[in-house]
Scaffold this motif. Structure first.
Motif, mmCIF file in Angstrom:
data_model
loop_
_atom_site.group_PDB
_atom_site.id
_atom_site.type_symbol
_atom_site.label_atom_id
_atom_site.label_comp_id
_atom_site.label_asym_id
_atom_site.label_seq_id
_atom_site.Cartn_x
_atom_site.Cartn_y
_atom_site.Cartn_z
ATOM 1 N N ALA A 68 -18.398 -6.179 49.421
ATOM 2 C CA ALA A 68 -18.366 -4.678 50.014
ATOM 3 C C ALA A 68 -16.931 -4.244 49.904
ATOM 4 N N GLY A 69 -17.092 -2.757 49.899
ATOM 5 C CA GLY A 69 -15.660 -2.104 49.386
ATOM 6 C C GLY A 69 -15.023 -2.358 47.866
ATOM 7 N N LEU A 70 -16.104 -2.693 47.239
ATOM 8 C CA LEU A 70 -15.131 -2.734 45.836
ATOM 9 C C LEU A 70 -14.822 -1.233 45.316
ATOM 10 N N LYS A 71 -13.298 -2.051 44.779
ATOM 11 C CA LYS A 71 -13.102 -0.157 43.486
ATOM 12 C C LYS A 71 -11.743 -0.639 43.210
ATOM 13 N N VAL A 72 -12.472 -0.298 42.112
ATOM 14 C CA VAL A 72 -11.585 -0.672 40.043
ATOM 15 C C VAL A 72 -10.691 0.516 40.091
ATOM 16 N N ASN A 73 -9.792 0.717 39.689
ATOM 17 C CA ASN A 73 -8.552 1.574 39.332
ATOM 18 C C ASN A 73 -9.498 2.357 38.161
ATOM 19 N N GLY A 74 -9.604 3.634 37.951
ATOM 20 C CA GLY A 74 -10.570 4.421 36.714
ATOM 21 C C GLY A 74 -10.809 5.964 37.516
ATOM 22 N N LYS A 75 -11.455 6.900 36.524
ATOM 23 C CA LYS A 75 -11.619 8.053 36.928
ATOM 24 C C LYS A 75 -12.807 8.182 36.045
ATOM 25 N N ALA A 76 -13.413 9.730 36.628
ATOM 26 C CA ALA A 76 -14.914 9.984 35.391
ATOM 27 C C ALA A 76 -14.606 10.087 34.218
ATOM 28 N N GLY A 77 -15.888 9.327 33.406
ATOM 29 C CA GLY A 77 -15.590 8.928 31.578
ATOM 30 C C GLY A 77 -14.997 7.877 31.898
ATOM 31 N N ASP A 78 -14.674 6.661 32.219
ATOM 32 C CA ASP A 78 -14.287 5.489 31.804
ATOM 33 C C ASP A 78 -14.871 4.732 31.521
ATOM 34 N N VAL A 82 -20.241 -0.345 30.427
ATOM 35 C CA VAL A 82 -20.700 0.398 32.004
ATOM 36 C C VAL A 82 -19.804 1.957 31.662
ATOM 37 N N THR A 83 -20.458 2.866 32.034
ATOM 38 C CA THR A 83 -19.825 4.166 31.859
ATOM 39 C C THR A 83 -19.519 5.227 33.205
ATOM 40 N N VAL A 84 -18.177 5.387 33.720
ATOM 41 C CA VAL A 84 -18.056 5.416 35.130
ATOM 42 C C VAL A 84 -18.923 7.517 35.164
ATOM 43 N N PRO A 85 -19.737 8.328 35.205
ATOM 44 C CA PRO A 85 -20.217 9.198 35.710
ATOM 45 C C PRO A 85 -19.465 10.529 35.758
ATOM 46 N N GLY A 86 -19.386 11.777 34.773
ATOM 47 C CA GLY A 86 -19.056 11.870 34.599
ATOM 48 C C GLY A 86 -19.261 13.558 34.977
ATOM 49 N N ALA A 87 -18.768 14.674 33.565
ATOM 50 C CA ALA A 87 -19.966 15.856 34.238
ATOM 51 C C ALA A 87 -21.421 15.760 33.630
ATOM 52 N N GLY A 88 -22.423 16.285 34.205
ATOM 53 C CA GLY A 88 -23.558 16.116 34.342
ATOM 54 C C GLY A 88 -24.057 16.905 33.109
ATOM 55 N N GLY A 89 -25.661 16.834 33.150
ATOM 56 C CA GLY A 89 -26.493 18.175 31.360
ATOM 57 C C GLY A 89 -26.599 16.958 30.225
ATOM 58 N N THR A 125 -19.094 5.505 41.131
ATOM 59 C CA THR A 125 -18.574 6.556 41.259
ATOM 60 C C THR A 125 -17.287 6.953 41.590
ATOM 61 N N ALA A 126 -17.097 7.484 40.694
ATOM 62 C CA ALA A 126 -14.919 7.929 41.459
ATOM 63 C C ALA A 126 -14.989 8.648 42.216
ATOM 64 N N ASP A 127 -13.811 7.932 42.609
ATOM 65 C CA ASP A 127 -12.732 9.413 43.692
ATOM 66 C C ASP A 127 -11.977 10.036 43.342
ATOM 67 N N ALA A 128 -11.785 11.233 43.037
ATOM 68 C CA ALA A 128 -10.994 11.397 41.933
ATOM 69 C C ALA A 128 -9.261 11.728 42.971
ATOM 70 N N ALA A 129 -9.745 11.777 44.091
ATOM 71 C CA ALA A 129 -8.643 12.082 45.170
ATOM 72 C C ALA A 129 -7.351 10.864 44.934
ATOM 73 N N THR A 130 -8.576 9.905 45.308
ATOM 74 C CA THR A 130 -7.488 8.233 45.423
ATOM 75 C C THR A 130 -7.336 7.678 43.732
ATOM 76 N N GLY A 131 -7.786 7.843 42.616
ATOM 77 C CA GLY A 131 -7.988 7.800 41.456
ATOM 78 C C GLY A 131 -8.404 5.786 41.417
ATOM 79 N N LYS A 132 -9.468 5.606 42.303
ATOM 80 C CA LYS A 132 -10.590 4.797 41.920
ATOM 81 C C LYS A 132 -11.632 4.409 41.765
#
Length: 579
Positions: free
Chosen positions: A267-277, A299-306, A218-225
């Motif tokens: 727990a709490g694992l984060k990697v640097n990235g954004k939606a679509g990576d 694996v792909t970080v979900p971005g825009a659905g549809g 799950t991408a968090d645009a605010a943190t870039g994680k």
């Protein structure tokens, strides 16, 4: 760090503390315990390296290990071990704590307390040891289970300790596999888990398996994680201690994560990235692929659905477990365009997905056995990316049924590695290659009932039979109170009449009856048939997972197995069918 007087012991412990500062999952386990205690066992009889070899000697017993350490232990070293045990900063596995307590005289050496110890190596796939007399030895291979639907305590019975406490049994394992086991005494009390890395079988060539289908991103645009979780938290990502490397293909950044003792992400694992990576995933068990040159998959970080291509219809909402805390979906849809049917409808086509709707796939697989032509007639490809499924709905005025048509498109919620999140077909799960009839049936059923959440919290298989065949249910409950003949006749008559049949197990409150059986509580199974041989009556069943069956099985791991009628009556509480 606790006060440690012995220089060698202090150096080894300091190294463990440094490792833990870099990786919070580091702990003192059976693999590094010997190195620690070898510095205590050393004396004029041998150096620490010599004692480490002796403590690791094949066939050495726990009593012999304890005596070796005690023989070389000085009074100050004893105080050092007490300081580590009582106030150490590096966590210890239960087995290590017990060993130190035995060395320090706080606990009796041996299996009289119901504990278990291993003797010898595992040459020939044989696991031997000593436990309390009469104890059942429960075991699971944590190196081979990640890609199966097993929890880390889904054991099988390896052997029973004899009157002398000794046991021996053969299991499927290779050099380097991580084996977890425990003893269960005659009263049902279980000892602590004992974990070992199998040795004595040659070169370790089996790298850590990785369950890509359990990666949740799950991408968090605010943190870039990107938050990384195991979407099946009670099951493994890989074997305990395996290292997983994430390579962001957009930025080239590499992140290595060590899995915890349950084989899952910290727990709490984060990697640097954004939606679509896209992330390339590599793995190492510490012995194979240590340079991470071999890729497991992506694996792909979900971005825009549809979905795309053809008509785009509204999709049933996700199950609540697949939503973020703010209610937004953790998964996006992907348009699947594979053939509706490849070779007709068959039970083995049906595989349950992430959702807890076992009653539905078990019913549909039973229908594929009894009425494949009906399934083929009610699921239609409209040729524009949509499908129409014609169900039978109760007509309360007439007491019968009326048609209920539900139209859906080919958009399915997808996992980060690309396959469907919910129901999928066996074999090819690619966007263009997957057989579509079962995922479309499940989606249409969810649309009809309201959402995936509506259908994903349990149900009754006979209601699905009614919705397909337009026949009223004819169920049997309380199998434990029925005669074996009555149960047998119920199954035999229904199968002979060509009716679909499924069976449900007892709820979680009675999960103890399923220990080491390979059958699961609160689960629904298709009944595929019956058989009489050598004077014994058997019921043929299928797990809707499309895998996982009672040990030892037939080696196919397709979820199909037969149970003696007496075992069926003990493990199942209900039979579902229609008149």
């Amino acid at each position: 760090m606790p006060t440690i007087r012995d220089r060698q012991l202090s150096n080894v412990y300091s190294a463990l503390e440094a490792q833990r500062r870099l990786d919070p999952n580091v702990k003192i386990d059976t693999s590094n315990m010997v190195k620690l205690l070898a510095t205590v066992a050393d004396s004029w009889k041998g150096s620490a390296s010599t004692m480490e070899g002796k403590l690791n000697r094949a066939g050495i017993t726990r009593e012999e290990q304890v005596e070796l350490v005690k023989a070389g232990m000085s009074a100050n070293e004893k105080k050092d071990l007490e300081a580590i045990l009582d106030g150490g900063s590096v966590p210890m596995a239960d087995e290590v704590k017990r060993f130190l307590e035995q060395v320090l005289g706080r606990q009796e050496v041996g299996p009289s307390d119901g504990s278990l110890r291993i003797t010898g190596n595992q040459a020939g796939g044989v696991l031997s040891g000593v436990a309390k007399a009469g104890s059942q030895i429960e075991v699971i291979n944590l190196s081979t289970t990640p890609n199966k639907r097993l929890h880390t305590d889904d054991t099988f019975a390896l052997a029973t300790a004899g009157a002398d406490g000794k046991f021996s049994g053969t299991m499927d394992m290779k050099e380097g596999d991580i084996i977890r086991m425990r003893a269960r005494d005659a009263s049902g009390n279980v000892g602590n888990w004992v974990t070992l890395r199998a040795t004595g079988m040659g070169v370790d060539t089996r790298n850590a398996e990785v369950a890509l289908f359990r990666f949740g991103l799950t991408a968090d645009a605010a943190t870039g994680k990107v938050d990384v979780v195991n979407i099946n938290a009670s099951r493994q990502i890989s074997e305990p201690g395996a290292k997983i490397q994430f390579v962001n293909e957009r930025t080239g950044e590499k992140t290595v994560v060590t899995l915890n003792e349950e084989g899952t992400f910290p727990a709490g694992l984060k990697v640097n990235g954004k939606a679509g990576d896209n992330f390339s995933i590599r793995a190492s068990d510490g012995r194979n692929n240590t340079d991470f040159s071999q890729e497991v998959g992506k694996v792909t970080v979900p971005g825009a659905g549809g979905g795309t291509g053809g008509v785009d219809l509204p999709d049933p909402k996700l199950h609540k477990d697949e939503l973020n805390a703010d209610g937004t979906p953790r998964f996006q849809t992907k348009r699947f365009t594979g053939p509706l049917f490849k070779d007709g409808a068959k039970p083995e086509d049906v595989k349950q997905g992430q959702i807890g709707d076992c009653y539905l796939p078990s019913a549909v697989a039973a229908l594929a056995r009894s009425h494949p032509e009906v399934l083929q007639s009610i699921i239609k490809d409209n040729g524009n990316g949509t499908y129409t499924v014609t169900f039978k709905e109760q007509d309360w005025r007439s007491g019968g049924f009326k048609d209920k048509q539900v139209t859906v498109d080919g958009d399915l919620y997808a996992r980060s590695w690309g396959g469907p999140l919910y129901g999928s077909s066996a074999g090819d799960t690619s966007e263009r290659g997957m057989e579509m009839w079962w995922p479309i049936f499940e989606k249409a059923y969810a649309q009809w009932q309201g959402s995936y959440d509506t259908i994903g919290n349990g149900g009754v298989s006979s209601e699905v039979f009614e919705a397909v065949l337009g026949r009223h249910s004819d169920d049997m409950y309380g199998l434990g109170y029925q005669s074996a003949d009555k149960i047998w006749n119920k199954i035999k008559t229904s199968i002979d009449k060509g009716m679909p049949v499924s069976a449900g197990t007892h709820g979680e409150s009675e999960s103890s009856r399923y220990t080491n059986t390979g059958v699961y509580a609160n689960h629904s199974y298709s009944v595929l048939g019956y058989e009489e041989k050598n004077g014994e009556r058997y019921v043929k069943l299928r797990n809707p997972w499309g895998e996982s069956e009672p040990f030892p099985g037939d080696g196919r791991n397709d979820g199909i197995f037969s149970l003696k009628l007496a075992d069926f009556q003990k493990l199942y509480q209900s039979i579902y069918t229609v008149r």
